[in-house]
Design a protein around this motif. Sequence first.
Motif, short mmCIF file in Angstrom:
data_model
loop_
_atom_site.label_atom_id
_atom_site.label_comp_id
_atom_site.label_asym_id
_atom_site.label_seq_id
_atom_site.Cartn_x
_atom_site.Cartn_y
_atom_site.Cartn_z
N GLU A 1 0.84 -1.21 0.00
CA GLU A 1 0.00 0.00 0.00
C GLU A 1 0.87 1.26 0.00
OE1 GLU A 1 -3.20 0.16 -0.52
OE2 GLU A 1 -3.81 -1.91 -0.17
N ARG A 2 1.93 1.24 0.79
CA ARG A 2 2.87 2.38 0.79
C ARG A 2 3.52 2.54 -0.58
NH1 ARG A 2 6.84 0.74 5.18
NH2 ARG A 2 8.04 2.50 4.36
N LEU A 3 3.94 1.41 -1.16
CA LEU A 3 4.58 1.44 -2.47
C LEU A 3 3.63 1.96 -3.54
CD1 LEU A 3 7.06 0.82 -4.19
CD2 LEU A 3 6.21 -1.53 -4.41
N ALA A 4 2.38 1.52 -3.50
CA ALA A 4 1.39 1.99 -4.48
C ALA A 4 1.20 3.50 -4.39
CB ALA A 4 0.06 1.28 -4.27
N LYS A 5 1.22 4.03 -3.17
CA LYS A 5 1.07 5.48 -2.98
C LYS A 5 2.26 6.23 -3.59
CE LYS A 5 0.54 9.03 0.49
NZ LYS A 5 0.83 9.45 1.83
N VAL A 6 3.47 5.76 -3.31
CA VAL A 6 4.67 6.39 -3.87
C VAL A 6 4.67 6.27 -5.39
CG1 VAL A 6 7.19 6.19 -4.03
CG2 VAL A 6 6.09 6.11 -1.80
N ALA A 7 4.29 5.10 -5.89
CA ALA A 7 4.27 4.88 -7.35
C ALA A 7 3.30 5.84 -8.02
CB ALA A 7 3.91 3.43 -7.66
N ALA A 8 2.13 6.04 -7.43
CA ALA A 8 1.15 6.96 -8.00
C ALA A 8 1.67 8.40 -7.99
CB ALA A 8 -0.17 6.86 -7.24
N GLU A 9 2.31 8.79 -6.90
CA GLU A 9 2.83 10.15 -6.77
C GLU A 9 3.97 10.42 -7.76
OE1 GLU A 9 4.01 10.31 -2.67
OE2 GLU A 9 1.95 10.56 -1.96
N LYS A 10 4.80 9.41 -8.01
CA LYS A 10 6.00 9.60 -8.82
C LYS A 10 5.87 9.06 -10.24
CE LYS A 10 9.03 9.55 -4.79
NZ LYS A 10 9.45 10.92 -4.80
#
Length: 121
Positions: free
Chosen positions: A56-65
């Motif tokens: 979930e943390r990775l998905a958030k970072v991936a969406a932001e970047k």
Amino acid sequence: MKVAYVFATSGHTASYKLGQMILPQLEAGTHGVDVIGMFFFDDNNYILRKGDPIGERLAKVAAEKGMMLMMCDQCALERGLAEGEAGNCKPSGTVDGVMVGCFPDLYGALAGNPPDQVITL
């Protein structure tokens, strides 16, 4: 510099190296390179299950970047994280933004923004 990570080694590769080293640096903006994509093999795919804290943390970072997250299609199918058949499947039960495919799909996904280096862990 732009890099792509391939998580190929089973064990603590995703949970430790990604979850404890890479992801905290990405979240803090201190990783030092632009990570344009990550490709997951074998049990490393489990990190991308919906509800997984690291996923979930990775998905958030991936969406932001704008970072690509892709699972090996055969590995995902075998683990119940995709539906369909190899070469023609879609993610199932994963965090947001995950793709599923094989090497040709990976090449195509990275073609518009190719990495300078690919790092296999």
